[in-house]
Design a protein around this motif. Structure first.
Motif, short mmCIF file in Angstrom:
data_model
loop_
_atom_site.label_atom_id
_atom_site.label_comp_id
_atom_site.label_asym_id
_atom_site.label_seq_id
_atom_site.Cartn_x
_atom_site.Cartn_y
_atom_site.Cartn_z
N LYS A 149 29.38 82.39 83.11
CA LYS A 149 29.84 81.17 82.46
C LYS A 149 31.09 81.42 81.62
CE LYS A 149 28.15 77.50 79.39
NZ LYS A 149 26.99 77.00 78.63
N VAL A 150 31.17 82.57 80.98
CA VAL A 150 32.30 82.86 80.09
C VAL A 150 33.33 83.79 80.73
CG1 VAL A 150 30.92 82.50 78.01
CG2 VAL A 150 31.11 84.81 78.97
N SER A 151 33.21 84.01 82.02
CA SER A 151 34.10 84.97 82.69
C SER A 151 35.58 84.58 82.57
CB SER A 151 33.72 85.13 84.17
OG SER A 151 33.83 83.89 84.85
N LYS A 152 35.87 83.28 82.66
CA LYS A 152 37.26 82.83 82.53
C LYS A 152 37.77 83.05 81.10
CE LYS A 152 37.33 79.41 86.24
NZ LYS A 152 37.52 77.97 86.60
N HIS A 153 36.88 82.79 80.14
CA HIS A 153 37.26 83.03 78.74
C HIS A 153 37.54 84.52 78.50
CE1 HIS A 153 35.55 79.02 78.31
NE2 HIS A 153 36.03 78.96 77.08
N GLU A 154 36.69 85.35 79.07
CA GLU A 154 36.85 86.80 78.90
C GLU A 154 38.14 87.28 79.56
OE1 GLU A 154 35.07 89.17 77.16
OE2 GLU A 154 34.18 87.37 76.28
N SER A 155 38.45 86.67 80.71
CA SER A 155 39.69 87.03 81.41
C SER A 155 40.90 86.68 80.55
CB SER A 155 39.76 86.28 82.74
OG SER A 155 40.97 86.55 83.40
N LYS A 156 40.83 85.51 79.89
CA LYS A 156 41.93 85.10 79.00
C LYS A 156 42.04 86.05 77.80
CE LYS A 156 42.97 81.44 81.41
NZ LYS A 156 44.18 81.46 82.26
N MET A 157 40.90 86.47 77.27
CA MET A 157 40.92 87.40 76.14
C MET A 157 41.53 88.75 76.55
SD MET A 157 39.86 85.92 73.39
CE MET A 157 39.50 87.33 72.32
N ASP A 158 41.21 89.19 77.76
CA ASP A 158 41.80 90.43 78.29
C ASP A 158 43.31 90.29 78.42
OD1 ASP A 158 39.32 91.62 78.42
OD2 ASP A 158 39.03 91.22 80.56
N SER A 159 43.74 89.10 78.91
CA SER A 159 45.19 88.85 79.05
C SER A 159 45.88 88.86 77.70
CB SER A 159 45.42 87.49 79.73
OG SER A 159 44.96 87.51 81.06
N ILE A 160 45.22 88.26 76.70
CA ILE A 160 45.79 88.24 75.35
C ILE A 160 45.97 89.65 74.82
CG2 ILE A 160 45.28 87.64 72.94
CD1 ILE A 160 44.00 85.04 74.05
N GLU A 161 44.96 90.49 75.01
CA GLU A 161 45.04 91.88 74.54
C GLU A 161 46.16 92.64 75.25
OE1 GLU A 161 43.56 93.53 72.05
OE2 GLU A 161 42.79 91.55 71.50
N GLU A 162 46.29 92.39 76.55
CA GLU A 162 47.34 93.06 77.33
C GLU A 162 48.73 92.60 76.87
OE1 GLU A 162 48.82 93.48 81.99
OE2 GLU A 162 46.82 92.70 81.56
N LEU A 163 48.88 91.29 76.67
CA LEU A 163 50.17 90.75 76.21
C LEU A 163 50.48 91.20 74.78
CD1 LEU A 163 49.78 87.15 77.65
CD2 LEU A 163 51.45 88.85 78.40
N LYS A 164 49.45 91.28 73.97
CA LYS A 164 49.62 91.76 72.60
C LYS A 164 50.17 93.19 72.59
CE LYS A 164 46.90 92.40 68.36
NZ LYS A 164 45.54 92.33 67.78
N SER A 165 49.62 94.02 73.48
CA SER A 165 50.07 95.40 73.60
C SER A 165 51.52 95.47 74.11
CB SER A 165 49.14 96.17 74.54
OG SER A 165 49.59 97.49 74.74
N THR A 166 51.83 94.61 75.10
CA THR A 166 53.18 94.58 75.66
C THR A 166 54.20 94.14 74.61
OG1 THR A 166 52.33 94.07 77.87
CG2 THR A 166 54.65 93.57 77.46
N LEU A 167 53.84 93.11 73.84
CA LEU A 167 54.75 92.61 72.80
C LEU A 167 54.96 93.66 71.72
CD1 LEU A 167 56.45 90.26 71.82
CD2 LEU A 167 54.44 89.37 70.62
N ARG A 168 53.93 94.41 71.38
CA ARG A 168 54.05 95.49 70.40
C ARG A 168 55.05 96.53 70.91
NH1 ARG A 168 49.17 97.37 70.58
NH2 ARG A 168 48.28 95.84 69.17
N ASP A 169 54.95 96.88 72.20
CA ASP A 169 55.88 97.83 72.80
C ASP A 169 57.32 97.28 72.79
OD1 ASP A 169 53.85 99.59 73.29
OD2 ASP A 169 53.69 99.17 75.43
N LYS A 170 57.45 95.98 73.10
CA LYS A 170 58.77 95.36 73.11
C LYS A 170 59.43 95.40 71.73
CE LYS A 170 59.26 93.87 77.40
NZ LYS A 170 60.38 94.29 78.26
N LEU A 171 58.62 95.19 70.70
CA LEU A 171 59.16 95.23 69.34
C LEU A 171 59.66 96.63 68.99
CD1 LEU A 171 59.71 93.80 66.69
CD2 LEU A 171 57.36 94.30 65.99
N ILE A 172 58.90 97.64 69.41
CA ILE A 172 59.32 99.03 69.19
C ILE A 172 60.64 99.30 69.91
CG2 ILE A 172 58.76 101.45 69.67
CD1 ILE A 172 55.80 100.69 69.23
N LEU A 173 60.73 98.85 71.18
CA LEU A 173 61.96 99.05 71.95
C LEU A 173 63.13 98.31 71.32
CD1 LEU A 173 60.54 98.72 75.59
CD2 LEU A 173 61.43 100.79 74.51
#
Length: 210
Positions: A140-164
């Protein structure tokens, strides 16, 4: 009043072009000069540099802050990054995180209750039922969990972009400092000369008599 002939008009037009051209060149040269300036952050007395950069914060962050103060577009982007990465993210996800945590606590507690059953058959059956209900909930919450995973991935990418960004933006600044502020080597050569002279002069008084 005399009318201007074509030759006079042509001369005035050329003068106007030259004036505008010089003005543009001056502005262009001014921009180039600013780009090649030593960063204000690295200017100052030796004591200021020692106290500011040896003990107080980090040189890349200090240079980056100076760059932000001089570039509105960059500053606006940095503000957006900070806003996205700040408590606003927690605020926007807290409702689902609360929902998820309550359910996790329920399944964990339910399994603990089932394991406390003395009757082994009931225990096995109840654990099986609970696991099936939990599996249904996870679907039931698989789509929500997928979105949360995407948020974590994007959060990590944005952190890397800021460092760069900080590295790419501050590199030309430190390059300007290196180019503009390199001390004259004559001072170092003078020290070496003084040392060599003193060592040579001391030989007269350091000979071992045999």
């Amino acid at each position: 009043m005399k009318k201007l002939n074509m030759k006079s008009i042509h001369i005035i037009f050329l003068i106007a072009i030259l004036i505008v051209g010089c003005s543009k060149n001056d502005k262009k040269q001014s921009t180039i000069d600013k780009l090649n300036e030593t960063p204000e952050t690295l200017e100052g007395t030796e004591s200021r540099i020692l106290s500011t950069y040896r003990y107080d914060g980090n040189i890349i962050d200090n240079l980056y802050k100076e760059a932000l103060s001089k570039n509105q577009k960059l500053e606006e982007l940095n503000d957006r990054i900070e806003e996205i990465s700040s408590d606003s993210l927690t605020e926007k996800t807290k409702e689902y995180l609360k929902y998820r945590n309550i359910n996790k606590r329920y399944w964990s507690t339910a399994k603990s209750y089932a394991n406390n059953l003395n009757d082994s058959i009931w225990k096995i059956e109840m654990i099986d039922i609970i696991e099936k209900l939990e599996s249904s909930y996870e679907k039931k919450v698989s789509k929500h969990e997928s979105k949360m995973d995407s948020i974590e991935e994007l959060k990590s990418t944005l952190r890397d972009k800021l460092i760069l960004m900080k590295l790419f933006i501050t590199e030309p600044m430190i390059h300007n400092y290196q180019s503009n502020e390199l001390p004259d080597i004559i001072q170092l050569e003078s020290i070496i000369k003084d040392y060599k002279k003193a060592i040579e002069d001391s030989k007269e008084y350091t000979k071992i008599n045999k």
